[in-house]
Design a protein around this motif. Sequence first.
Motif, PDB file in Angstrom:
ATOM      1  N   PHE A  83       0.867  -1.177   0.000  1.00  0.00           N
ATOM      2  CA  PHE A  83       0.000   0.000   0.000  1.00  0.00           C
ATOM      3  C   PHE A  83       0.899   1.220   0.000  1.00  0.00           C
ATOM      4  CE2 PHE A  83      -3.782   2.176   0.066  1.00  0.00           C
ATOM      5  CZ  PHE A  83      -4.204   2.735   1.265  1.00  0.00           C
ATOM      6  N   SER A  84       0.788   2.025  -1.044  1.00  0.00           N
ATOM      7  CA  SER A  84       1.676   3.169  -1.207  1.00  0.00           C
ATOM      8  C   SER A  84       0.934   4.468  -0.974  1.00  0.00           C
ATOM      9  CB  SER A  84       2.269   3.180  -2.622  1.00  0.00           C
ATOM     10  OG  SER A  84       2.944   1.974  -2.894  1.00  0.00           O
ATOM     11  N   LEU A  85       1.595   5.369  -0.296  1.00  0.00           N
ATOM     12  CA  LEU A  85       1.069   6.726  -0.090  1.00  0.00           C
ATOM     13  C   LEU A  85       1.890   7.668  -0.956  1.00  0.00           C
ATOM     14  CD1 LEU A  85      -0.844   8.598   1.602  1.00  0.00           C
ATOM     15  CD2 LEU A  85       1.100   8.879   3.172  1.00  0.00           C
ATOM     16  N   ILE A  86       1.191   8.530  -1.685  1.00  0.00           N
ATOM     17  CA  ILE A  86       1.857   9.430  -2.632  1.00  0.00           C
ATOM     18  C   ILE A  86       1.527  10.870  -2.277  1.00  0.00           C
ATOM     19  CG2 ILE A  86       2.123  10.054  -5.069  1.00  0.00           C
ATOM     20  CD1 ILE A  86       0.810   7.091  -5.474  1.00  0.00           C
ATOM     21  N   LEU A  87       2.564  11.664  -2.139  1.00  0.00           N
ATOM     22  CA  LEU A  87       2.396  13.106  -1.984  1.00  0.00           C
ATOM     23  C   LEU A  87       2.718  13.702  -3.347  1.00  0.00           C
ATOM     24  CD1 LEU A  87       3.163  11.891   0.884  1.00  0.00           C
ATOM     25  CD2 LEU A  87       3.906  14.217   1.453  1.00  0.00           C
ATOM     26  N   GLU A  88       1.709  14.164  -4.048  1.00  0.00           N
ATOM     27  CA  GLU A  88       1.872  14.599  -5.433  1.00  0.00           C
ATOM     28  C   GLU A  88       2.843  15.773  -5.545  1.00  0.00           C
ATOM     29  OE1 GLU A  88       0.753  13.124  -8.074  1.00  0.00           O
ATOM     30  OE2 GLU A  88      -0.552  11.641  -7.102  1.00  0.00           O
ATOM     31  N   SER A  89       2.759  16.701  -4.620  1.00  0.00           N
ATOM     32  CA  SER A  89       3.645  17.867  -4.603  1.00  0.00           C
ATOM     33  C   SER A  89       3.841  18.246  -3.140  1.00  0.00           C
ATOM     34  CB  SER A  89       3.012  19.016  -5.393  1.00  0.00           C
ATOM     35  OG  SER A  89       3.839  20.170  -5.340  1.00  0.00           O
ATOM     36  N   ALA A  90       4.932  17.756  -2.582  1.00  0.00           N
ATOM     37  CA  ALA A  90       5.131  17.886  -1.135  1.00  0.00           C
ATOM     38  C   ALA A  90       5.145  19.344  -0.699  1.00  0.00           C
ATOM     39  CB  ALA A  90       6.428  17.202  -0.727  1.00  0.00           C
ATOM     40  N   SER A  91       4.543  19.581   0.453  1.00  0.00           N
ATOM     41  CA  SER A  91       4.548  20.923   1.043  1.00  0.00           C
ATOM     42  C   SER A  91       5.032  20.817   2.481  1.00  0.00           C
ATOM     43  CB  SER A  91       3.156  21.546   0.988  1.00  0.00           C
ATOM     44  OG  SER A  91       2.261  20.801   1.771  1.00  0.00           O
ATOM     45  N   THR A  92       5.466  21.941   3.029  1.00  0.00           N
ATOM     46  CA  THR A  92       6.042  21.932   4.381  1.00  0.00           C
ATOM     47  C   THR A  92       5.018  21.487   5.428  1.00  0.00           C
ATOM     48  OG1 THR A  92       5.592  24.294   4.569  1.00  0.00           O
ATOM     49  CG2 THR A  92       7.806  23.657   3.859  1.00  0.00           C
ATOM     50  N   ASN A  93       3.727  21.729   5.180  1.00  0.00           N
ATOM     51  CA  ASN A  93       2.726  21.301   6.167  1.00  0.00           C
ATOM     52  C   ASN A  93       2.462  19.797   6.134  1.00  0.00           C
ATOM     53  OD1 ASN A  93       1.070  20.977   3.946  1.00  0.00           O
ATOM     54  ND2 ASN A  93      -0.218  22.742   4.397  1.00  0.00           N
ATOM     55  N   GLN A  94       3.165  19.097   5.261  1.00  0.00           N
ATOM     56  CA  GLN A  94       3.085  17.638   5.239  1.00  0.00           C
ATOM     57  C   GLN A  94       4.259  17.009   5.985  1.00  0.00           C
ATOM     58  OE1 GLN A  94       2.535  17.283   0.879  1.00  0.00           O
ATOM     59  NE2 GLN A  94       0.532  16.349   1.337  1.00  0.00           N
ATOM     60  N   THR A  95       5.073  17.826   6.605  1.00  0.00           N
ATOM     61  CA  THR A  95       6.101  17.321   7.496  1.00  0.00           C
ATOM     62  C   THR A  95       5.415  16.655   8.678  1.00  0.00           C
ATOM     63  OG1 THR A  95       7.778  18.949   6.880  1.00  0.00           O
ATOM     64  CG2 THR A  95       7.948  18.001   9.090  1.00  0.00           C
ATOM     65  N   SER A  96       5.702  15.369   8.884  1.00  0.00           N
ATOM     66  CA  SER A  96       4.979  14.616   9.902  1.00  0.00           C
ATOM     67  C   SER A  96       5.571  13.218  10.027  1.00  0.00           C
ATOM     68  CB  SER A  96       3.502  14.506   9.493  1.00  0.00           C
ATOM     69  OG  SER A  96       2.728  13.909  10.510  1.00  0.00           O
ATOM     70  N   MET A  97       5.028  12.465  11.008  1.00  0.00           N
ATOM     71  CA  MET A  97       5.288  11.040  11.120  1.00  0.00           C
ATOM     72  C   MET A  97       4.149  10.320  10.405  1.00  0.00           C
ATOM     73  SD  MET A  97       6.924   8.366  12.160  1.00  0.00           S
ATOM     74  CE  MET A  97       8.010   8.701  13.558  1.00  0.00           C
ATOM     75  N   TYR A  98       4.498   9.422   9.492  1.00  0.00           N
ATOM     76  CA  TYR A  98       3.498   8.655   8.747  1.00  0.00           C
ATOM     77  C   TYR A  98       3.564   7.194   9.188  1.00  0.00           C
ATOM     78  CZ  TYR A  98       2.819  12.728   5.880  1.00  0.00           C
ATOM     79  OH  TYR A  98       2.511  14.006   5.454  1.00  0.00           O
ATOM     80  N   LEU A  99       2.405   6.676   9.541  1.00  0.00           N
ATOM     81  CA  LEU A  99       2.305   5.306  10.027  1.00  0.00           C
ATOM     82  C   LEU A  99       1.387   4.499   9.126  1.00  0.00           C
ATOM     83  CD1 LEU A  99       1.950   6.174  13.787  1.00  0.00           C
ATOM     84  CD2 LEU A  99       3.731   4.704  12.874  1.00  0.00           C
TER      85      LEU A  99
END
Lengths: 113, 112
Positions: free
Chosen positions: A74-90
């Motif tokens: 299962f893949s998670l894709i950030l199409e165009s990363a932004s600074t507010n997507q800085t986080s821990m992903y589980l």
Amino acid sequence: DVKVTQSSRYLVKRTGEKVFLECVQDMDHENMFWYRQDPGLGLRLIYFSYDVKMKEKGDIPEGYSVSREKKERFSLILESASTNQTSMYLCASSTPQGITEAFFGQGTRLTVV
Amino acid sequence: GQQVMQIPQYQHVQEGEDFTTYCNSSTTLSNIQWYKQRPGGHPVFLIQLVKSGEVKKQKRLTFQFGEAKKNSSLHITATQTTDVGTYFCAGYSKAAGNKLTFGGGTRVLVKP
């Protein structure tokens, strides 16, 4: 020993980059989930999938997409990363409707600069 | 949509004391699960409750599922330093299908 494996423990990406977070489980689970965890906000569901090629939006899907071409991945894709997507992903996986518990990967700490 | 809320957000406990954390859902749950996340770790499953009014114990931890299946509690007696971490409740509801929704968590700090 059951396992959910996330491809990276730490990632640093630049604003505007396309980012792929990969998750693989070896338990033949139908359900897979992507959460992000931020201080004081708990675990917020981004997307989940209950079968191959099936996906449903969670509570905060904006800015993300997912792919599930095989049951174990299962893949998670950030199409165009932004600074507010800085986080821990589980990433997590489970059997349908919580017949068993959810098993989590170790997490990916993503920093977008 | 389904929302799961936990209180308190933080709990400072003297070693040896008891405390309780509460979980409330906006919708009726099929089941409720509790997880513990140690600092720097990932959530690890503790227990699942399925029946209305169910009570389960794990050593010093007592878990309860409300009669209406919309709330739950975790009570820890004689807190130890090993209890440090964040405790999450999570639930499935029939209305939400296979969506597993987590509460915001209660972060427990133990004073020796």
